[in-house]
Design an enzyme around this catalytic site. Structure first.
Site, PDB file in Angstrom:
ATOM      1  N   LYS A  67       0.806  -1.227   0.000  1.00 49.30           N
ATOM      2  CA  LYS A  67       0.000   0.000   0.000  1.00 49.30           C
ATOM      3  C   LYS A  67       0.838   1.276   0.000  1.00 49.30           C
ATOM      4  CE  LYS A  67      -3.677  -0.276  -0.437  1.00 49.30           C
ATOM      5  NZ  LYS A  67      -4.779  -0.722  -1.323  1.00 49.30           N
ATOM      6  N   SER A 283      -2.835 -12.589   3.873  1.00 46.32           N
ATOM      7  CA  SER A 283      -3.345 -12.390   2.512  1.00 46.32           C
ATOM      8  C   SER A 283      -2.318 -12.875   1.490  1.00 46.32           C
ATOM      9  CB  SER A 283      -3.698 -10.921   2.265  1.00 46.32           C
ATOM     10  OG  SER A 283      -2.546 -10.116   2.213  1.00 46.32           O
TER      11      SER A 283
HETATM   12  N1  PMP Z   1      -3.440  -7.732   1.660  1.00 50.65           N
HETATM   13  C1  PMP Z   1      -3.362  -6.876   2.684  1.00 50.65           C
HETATM   14  C2  PMP Z   1      -2.730  -7.335   3.961  1.00 50.65           C
HETATM   15  C3  PMP Z   1      -3.888  -5.583   2.550  1.00 50.65           C
HETATM   16  O1  PMP Z   1      -3.815  -4.724   3.580  1.00 50.65           O
HETATM   17  C4  PMP Z   1      -4.496  -5.206   1.334  1.00 50.65           C
HETATM   18  C5  PMP Z   1      -5.085  -3.835   1.183  1.00 50.65           C
HETATM   19  N2  PMP Z   1      -6.276  -3.656   1.908  1.00 50.65           N
HETATM   20  C6  PMP Z   1      -4.565  -6.141   0.294  1.00 50.65           C
HETATM   21  C7  PMP Z   1      -4.009  -7.392   0.501  1.00 50.65           C
HETATM   22  C8  PMP Z   1      -5.252  -5.865  -1.007  1.00 50.65           C
HETATM   23  O2  PMP Z   1      -4.684  -4.847  -1.786  1.00 50.65           O
HETATM   24  P1  PMP Z   1      -5.592  -3.957  -2.723  1.00 50.65           P
HETATM   25  O3  PMP Z   1      -6.221  -2.899  -1.874  1.00 50.65           O
HETATM   26  O4  PMP Z   1      -4.625  -3.366  -3.702  1.00 50.65           O
HETATM   27  O5  PMP Z   1      -6.620  -4.802  -3.374  1.00 50.65           O
END
Ligand code: PMP
Length: 329
Positions: A67, A283
């Site tokens: 991010k 994630s």
């Molecule tokens: N994994 C984590 C740990 C995140 O914080 C985020 C962002 N919310 C994402 C994946 C997904 O990224 P994006 O917002 O670009 O879809």
């Protein structure tokens, strides 16, 4: 405090805002992007010989996650076109990583940051944010990230002049930041990438990187990985069907969606540490599960999955185990 001392912070703030590139030079913000790409070696010995799986380690960004890229892009673009001017407070709703990125950028460039987030985000995130100097407004954990979105809208509605709200869910600068991610992946694979996988929160990573990769090679297939149900335990991710769908997310531009169970993602997160030496968040485990599922169905290909952050922010969660006197497995 005399008049000059009072005026100094504002002068400094204006100087920084006048030229973001000059303000960033020589700071930690120069470390955003250009993250490593590493190959999975041990976890999937059953993969067909001509199938490779590579992981993009976004936890190597200075704020510790993917991010940093969109946060910096959104701040840059808003300063450039006059939406974010001196004296304003940056306000947004975030499940954590974007907030950490804003707080980091605010600390470097010298602007205040206020963040709405569900009260149940990990204690590590709360401590990191407050120590970067951000103010946190907690919302009902039962309402998830949607509750935080609604709260930040309400705050902005009440005092629109006070705030700049990047609104990562609807801000085109979010996916735009990932055109660079796509260029990096394309170069790091020598142009050989065939399939791209990213887990979805705002959808910025999958949309922007997917778009960038298709511009470089229209044959690249783009997949989103999402939790398999609304009550998942994968911090940062959205189950789209049961959520407010972000304006930047266009499912019709994906080649497919791969649902992942929370427990399978946790198990893969632990295996990545144990078997590959890659210590990442949940994630990332989810994206690796999806990438391997995809890879197993191929005869030939180069699959790249994004690992959005590192594992250390999740110490207090049940992903990581520890028992005195025992190795974990
Ligand atoms: N994994 C984590 C740990 C995140 O914080 C985020 C962002 N919310 C994402 C994946 C997904 O990224 P994006 O917002 O670009 O879809």
């Amino acid at each position: 405090m005399d008049a000059l001392a009072r005026a100094m912070p504002m002068m400094e703030f204006r100087r920084r805002f006048a030229d973001v590139d000059a303000a960033i030079a020589g700071t930690v913000l120069r470390m955003v992007g250009n993250t490593p790409l590493v190959r999975l070696r041990h976890i999937a010995p059953d993969l067909p010989e001509r199938v490779e799986v590579w992981l993009k380690l976004e936890g190597m960004n200075p704020g510790g996650s993917v991010k940093d890229r969109p946060a910096l892009q959104m701040v840059r673009d808003a300063i450039a076109d006059g939406r974010f001017t001196d004296g304003k407070v940056l306000l947004d709703s975030t499940s954590g990583n974007t907030g950490i990125a804003y707080a980091l950028i605010g600390a470097v460039l010298g602007f205040p940051v206020e963040l709405c987030m569900p009260g149940n985000v990990s204690v590590e995130r709360k401590k990191i944010l407050s120590n970067y100097g951000a103010r946190i407004i907690f919302t009902d954990p039962m309402e998830g990230s949607d509750g935080a979105i609604l709260k930040s809208r309400e705050i902005l509605h009440n005092e629109p002049e006070k705030y700049f709200k990047p609104d990562q869910y609807n801000n085109p600068s979010n996916p735009k930041a990932h055109l660079a991610t796509a260029r990096e992946i394309f170069e790091q694979t020598g142009g050989r990438i065939t399939h791209f996988v990213a887990s979805i929160g705002t959808g910025g990573t999958v949309m922007g990187t997917g778009e960038g990769l298709r511009r470089l090679n229209p044959e690249v297939r783009v997949f989103a990985c999402e939790p398999d149900n609304p009550f998942h335990g994968l911090e940062g991710l959205k189950h789209m069907e049961s959520s407010i769908v972000p304006g930047i997310y266009h499912e019709d531009r994906l080649d497919g969606k791969i649902p992942v169970e929370t427990e399978a993602a946790y198990e893969m997160t632990r295996r990545l540490a144990r078997e590959e030496g890659i210590f990442v968040g949940q994630s990332s485990g989810a994206a690796a599960v999806a990438a391997l599922e995809l890879a197993r169905g191929l005869d030939e290909g180069v699959v790249v999955a994004v690992m959005p952050d590192r594992g250390d922010k999740y110490m207090s969660t049940r992903t990581w185990e520890f028992e005195e006197g025992k190795t974990v497995r």
